[in-house]
Enzyme design. Structure first.
Site, short mmCIF file in Angstrom:
data_model
loop_
_atom_site.label_atom_id
_atom_site.label_comp_id
_atom_site.label_asym_id
_atom_site.label_seq_id
_atom_site.Cartn_x
_atom_site.Cartn_y
_atom_site.Cartn_z
CE1 TYR A 158 -4.38 -2.38 4.82
CE2 TYR A 158 -3.51 -0.20 4.31
CZ TYR A 158 -4.03 -1.41 3.89
OH TYR A 158 -4.20 -1.65 2.54
CB SER A 179 -0.84 -0.01 1.28
OG SER A 179 -1.42 1.25 1.50
P1 NDP Z 1 -11.48 -6.47 0.56
O1 NDP Z 1 -11.78 -6.15 1.98
O2 NDP Z 1 -12.48 -6.20 -0.50
O3 NDP Z 1 -11.01 -7.99 0.43
C1 NDP Z 1 -10.11 -8.51 1.36
C2 NDP Z 1 -9.99 -9.99 1.17
O4 NDP Z 1 -9.17 -10.52 2.24
C3 NDP Z 1 -11.34 -10.69 1.25
O5 NDP Z 1 -11.34 -11.80 0.40
C4 NDP Z 1 -11.38 -11.10 2.72
O6 NDP Z 1 -12.24 -12.18 3.00
C5 NDP Z 1 -9.92 -11.52 2.91
N1 NDP Z 1 -9.60 -11.60 4.33
C6 NDP Z 1 -9.75 -10.66 5.28
N2 NDP Z 1 -9.42 -11.15 6.48
C7 NDP Z 1 -9.06 -12.44 6.30
C8 NDP Z 1 -8.64 -13.48 7.16
N3 NDP Z 1 -8.58 -13.32 8.49
N4 NDP Z 1 -8.35 -14.69 6.62
C9 NDP Z 1 -8.44 -14.89 5.30
N5 NDP Z 1 -8.86 -13.95 4.43
C10 NDP Z 1 -9.16 -12.74 4.92
O7 NDP Z 1 -10.13 -5.67 0.27
P2 NDP Z 1 -9.40 -5.24 -1.09
O8 NDP Z 1 -9.77 -6.14 -2.19
O9 NDP Z 1 -9.55 -3.78 -1.21
O10 NDP Z 1 -7.87 -5.48 -0.66
C11 NDP Z 1 -7.03 -6.48 -1.20
C12 NDP Z 1 -5.61 -6.13 -0.82
O11 NDP Z 1 -5.23 -4.89 -1.41
C13 NDP Z 1 -5.40 -5.97 0.68
O12 NDP Z 1 -4.16 -6.54 1.03
C14 NDP Z 1 -5.36 -4.46 0.87
O13 NDP Z 1 -4.61 -4.11 2.00
C15 NDP Z 1 -4.71 -4.03 -0.42
N6 NDP Z 1 -4.96 -2.65 -0.81
C16 NDP Z 1 -6.21 -2.26 -1.21
C17 NDP Z 1 -6.42 -0.96 -1.61
C18 NDP Z 1 -7.77 -0.48 -2.06
O14 NDP Z 1 -7.93 0.73 -2.32
N7 NDP Z 1 -8.78 -1.35 -2.18
C19 NDP Z 1 -5.34 0.05 -1.63
C20 NDP Z 1 -4.06 -0.48 -1.18
C21 NDP Z 1 -3.90 -1.77 -0.79
P3 NDP Z 1 -13.85 -11.97 3.24
O15 NDP Z 1 -14.46 -11.97 1.86
O16 NDP Z 1 -14.22 -13.16 4.05
O17 NDP Z 1 -14.02 -10.66 3.95
#
Ligand code: NDP
Length: 253
Positions: free
Chosen positions: A165, A152
């Site tokens: 985070y 990020s």
């Molecule tokens: P979402 O919250 O939409 O998706 C996150 C995913 O991680 C989901 O599939 C969620 O599962 C899973 N997850 C969360 N906690 C756990 C856990 N304890 N065990 C297993 N799986 C888990 O987030 P994004 O798609 O936005 O983010 C994806 C990545 O990109 C992350 O690493 C985030 O930090 C990074 N990021 C995102 C940005 C953005 O603007 N969107 C910007 C910068 C970085 P579930 O469906 O069950 O909730």
């Protein structure tokens, strides 16, 4: 990123995606499958994973596999068991996208709840490390494997309020750099993606006031995700890439 991948870019590749149940991870799994890969989906919610798996299988040549793993409670043992189960079903992994992540509380350091802090570290760092360690033998069976972590902008430059985070994403960059130094990039390349502000539920909870229509969608940022898994990125290692180069961090304007 302007990248026009060939439609068979990922033919015969086997790629594992964490956090494949939603957001960017779901889109990456669908995209990798569309470009020919067999995908292995990990997440914590079986129903959501099954739905993504069904969607993938509408377009995929090789049937997708899915497994539940809650990274918050994952242990080295549970990750090794999962890796053994996966090894029973696929001969190797050509790519792993560590995409699952937890935001935690966006509040100043003085107010960070220690329990939430630890939860974020367990998901974003500890669980991700245990899983990486368990999957390395399968990655090393590939002729040229790609391991991708998700960072990020706050993993490169600290920002007020982003607490656990931000610190976890600095650690993610560190994990990527250490691993990249440890492997011959011809065998295993290790890199980070910073997606940049992207229209997902995590983004909406971090910036509730923002107009989501001003953000790129997960589908818009897939070129970099494809490039890092295909031959065009061969031997690139130890690098942190922006899926939206030039985008200013923070709320969409
Ligand atoms: P979402 O919250 O939409 O998706 C996150 C995913 O991680 C989901 O599939 C969620 O599962 C899973 N997850 C969360 N906690 C756990 C856990 N304890 N065990 C297993 N799986 C888990 O987030 P994004 O798609 O936005 O983010 C994806 C990545 O990109 C992350 O690493 C985030 O930090 C990074 N990021 C995102 C940005 C953005 O603007 N969107 C910007 C910068 C970085 P579930 O469906 O069950 O909730």
């Amino acid at each position: 990123m302007h990248y026009q991948p060939k439609s068979d870019l990922l033919n015969h590749r086997i790629i594992l995606v964490t956090g494949a149940s939603d957001g960017i991870g779901r889109e990456a799994a669908l995209t990798y499958a569309r470009y020919g890969a067999q995908v292995v989906l990990l997440g914590r919610n079986a129903e959501k994973l099954q739905r993504v798996c069904d969607e993938v299988n509408q377009h995929s040549k090789a049937p997708a596999l899915w497994f539940t793993l809650d990274l918050e409670t994952a242990t080295p043992e549970s990750c090794r068991e999962l890796a053994d189960t996966i090894a029973g079903q696929v001969p190797r992994l050509d790519g792993v996208l560590h995409n699952a992540g937890l935001l935690g509380d966006v509040v100043p350091m003085a107010q960070q709840d220690p329990a939430v802090w630890q939860q974020v570290m367990r998901v974003n760092i500890d669980g991700t490390f245990f899983l990486t360690q368990a999957l390395l033998p399968l990655l090393l069976k590939s002729e040229a494997a790609s391991l991708v972590f998700t960072s990020s902008s706050v993993g490169r430059q600290g920002r007020a309020g982003w607490g656990a985070y931000s610190v976890s994403k600095f650690a993610t960059e560190g994990m990527m750099q250490v691993l990249a130094e440890e492997y011959d990039p011809r065998q295993l390349r290790v890199n980070c993606i910073n997606p940049g502000g992207t229209r997902t539920k995590m983004r909406a909870s971090a910036f509730p006031e923002e107009d989501a229509n001003k953000l790129k969608t997960p589908a818009d940022i897939m070129p970099l995700y494809l490039w890092l898994m295909g031959d065009d990125s061969k031997r690139k290692t130890g690098l942190s890439f922006d899926a939206q180069p030039g985008r200013k961090p923070g709320a969409a304007e």
